[in-house]
Design a protein around this motif. Structure first.
Motif, PDB file in Angstrom:
ATOM      1  N   ALA A  19     -13.485   2.955 -10.201  1.00  0.00           N
ATOM      2  CA  ALA A  19     -12.814   3.574  -9.058  1.00  0.00           C
ATOM      3  C   ALA A  19     -13.076   2.779  -7.779  1.00  0.00           C
ATOM      4  CB  ALA A  19     -13.270   5.010  -8.888  1.00  0.00           C
ATOM      5  N   LEU A  41      -8.953  12.788  -3.462  1.00  0.00           N
ATOM      6  CA  LEU A  41      -8.405  13.973  -2.796  1.00  0.00           C
ATOM      7  C   LEU A  41      -7.366  13.593  -1.756  1.00  0.00           C
ATOM      8  CD1 LEU A  41     -11.575  16.171  -2.209  1.00  0.00           C
ATOM      9  CD2 LEU A  41      -9.778  16.495  -3.901  1.00  0.00           C
ATOM     10  N   ALA A  63      -5.843   6.584 -12.853  1.00  0.00           N
ATOM     11  CA  ALA A  63      -5.476   7.203 -14.128  1.00  0.00           C
ATOM     12  C   ALA A  63      -5.316   6.146 -15.215  1.00  0.00           C
ATOM     13  CB  ALA A  63      -4.193   8.009 -13.972  1.00  0.00           C
ATOM     14  N   PHE A  85     -13.121  11.475  -2.126  1.00  0.00           N
ATOM     15  CA  PHE A  85     -13.106  11.747  -3.556  1.00  0.00           C
ATOM     16  C   PHE A  85     -13.799  13.063  -3.857  1.00  0.00           C
ATOM     17  CE2 PHE A  85     -12.461   7.217  -3.488  1.00  0.00           C
ATOM     18  CZ  PHE A  85     -11.630   6.986  -4.577  1.00  0.00           C
ATOM     19  N   ARG A 111      -4.043   6.700  -7.048  1.00  0.00           N
ATOM     20  CA  ARG A 111      -4.128   7.722  -8.098  1.00  0.00           C
ATOM     21  C   ARG A 111      -3.590   7.193  -9.431  1.00  0.00           C
ATOM     22  NH1 ARG A 111      -2.337  12.857  -4.340  1.00  0.00           N
ATOM     23  NH2 ARG A 111      -4.425  13.278  -3.539  1.00  0.00           N
ATOM     24  N   SER A 126     -10.634   5.928 -15.202  1.00  0.00           N
ATOM     25  CA  SER A 126     -11.722   6.393 -14.339  1.00  0.00           C
ATOM     26  C   SER A 126     -11.632   7.904 -14.162  1.00  0.00           C
ATOM     27  CB  SER A 126     -11.638   5.718 -12.965  1.00  0.00           C
ATOM     28  OG  SER A 126     -12.591   6.284 -12.091  1.00  0.00           O
ATOM     29  N   PRO A 127     -12.771   8.607 -14.218  1.00  0.00           N
ATOM     30  CA  PRO A 127     -12.754  10.055 -14.003  1.00  0.00           C
ATOM     31  C   PRO A 127     -12.711  10.443 -12.521  1.00  0.00           C
ATOM     32  CG  PRO A 127     -14.978   9.339 -14.468  1.00  0.00           C
ATOM     33  CD  PRO A 127     -14.095   8.122 -14.601  1.00  0.00           C
ATOM     34  N   ALA A 128     -12.762   9.462 -11.626  1.00  0.00           N
ATOM     35  CA  ALA A 128     -12.779   9.747 -10.189  1.00  0.00           C
ATOM     36  C   ALA A 128     -11.480  10.432  -9.768  1.00  0.00           C
ATOM     37  CB  ALA A 128     -12.967   8.453  -9.399  1.00  0.00           C
ATOM     38  N   CYS A 129     -11.609  11.372  -8.846  1.00  0.00           N
ATOM     39  CA  CYS A 129     -10.457  12.143  -8.372  1.00  0.00           C
ATOM     40  C   CYS A 129     -10.299  11.929  -6.863  1.00  0.00           C
ATOM     41  CB  CYS A 129     -10.664  13.620  -8.687  1.00  0.00           C
ATOM     42  SG  CYS A 129      -9.323  14.665  -8.090  1.00  0.00           S
TER      43      CYS A 129
END
Length: 176
Positions: A122, A99, A90, A114, A86, A94-97
Motif C-alpha cells: 500500500a 478512506l 485492490a 487509511f 483504490r 493489499s488489505p489497506a483501505c
C-alpha cells in the motif's frame, strides 16, 4: 483580529483561527495551517481566547471566483487519484483501505487517510499515485504566488496589506 472556528480537510477537523475581518458562517477561506495552505470553511465565531492563542491556523483570505475554479479542478484530479489508488490497492492484493485524501490547496501535497494499518504494498502504491497526481497539478510558481503573493506576508497586516509591494500582486483582488 476576528477569532473563528474553521472546518478543514476531508475529516472535517475543527481549528480555531484568526481573520483580519469578520467572516460569515459557511464562508470558504484560504488558511495557513501546519500542513500548508488549505481550504477551510468558517463554522462560527470563537470566543475562547486560549484556543486562539494555542492555534497555528491563520486565515489568509476569503476564496475568490478564481480560487473556486481552481478548487473544482483540484477536486477532479483528487477524485481520479483516489479511484486510481483504490483500484491499484485492490489489484495488488493489499488489505489497506483508503478512506479519503486531503489535498493541500497549492496542489503540491496529498495526505492519504487509511483505515487500519498500511502495508509495504500500500505504501508503494500510494507513493506512485501521489507522485503522478502531484506531477499533474503542481505548479511551483503558482504555489509560491499563493503562499507569498508579491512578497512574504503579502495581504496580511504584517506585510502592510495588499498592493503595497507591487501593482501586479497575484492576490491583490482577494484582499480588497
Amino acid at each position: 483580529m476576528h477569532p473563528v472556528f474553521l472546518r478543514i480537510g476531508s475529516l472535517a477537523e475543527i481549528h480555531a483561527a484568526t481573520a483580519t475581518g469578520p467572516l460569515a458562517r459557511g464562508r470558504r477561506v484560504i488558511a495557513r495551517t501546519g500542513r500548508g495552505i488549505e481550504l477551510g470553511e468558517v463554522i462560527g465565531p470563537c470566543g475562547n481566547s486560549r484556543a486562539i492563542s494555542d492555534s497555528s491556523v491563520t486565515i489568509v483570505r476569503a476564496t475568490t471566483q478564481e480560487d473556486e475554479l481552481l478548487i473544482r479542478r483540484l477536486d477532479r484530479h483528487k477524485r481520479q487519484a483516489v479511484e486510481a489508488c483504490r483500484t491499484a490497492l485492490a489489484e495488488s492484493g493489499s488489505p489497506a483501505c483508503l478512506l479519503d485524501v486531503d489535498q493541500i490547496f497549492d496542489g503540491g501535497t496529498l495526505v492519504m487517510h487509511f483505515l487500519g494499518p498500511v502495508d509495504d504494498i500500500a505504501a508503494s502504491v500510494t507513493k506512485a499515485v501521489a507522485e503522478k497526481y502531484e506531477s499533474i497539478v503542481r505548479s511551483r510558481h503558482f504555489a509560491k504566488l499563493l503562499s507569498d503573493g508579491c512578497g512574504p506576508d503579502c495581504g496580511t497586516a504584517e506585510g502592510g496589506g495588499c498592493g503595497t509591494s507591487c501593482s501586479g500582486c497575484a492576490i491583490a483582488a482577494a484582499c480588497k
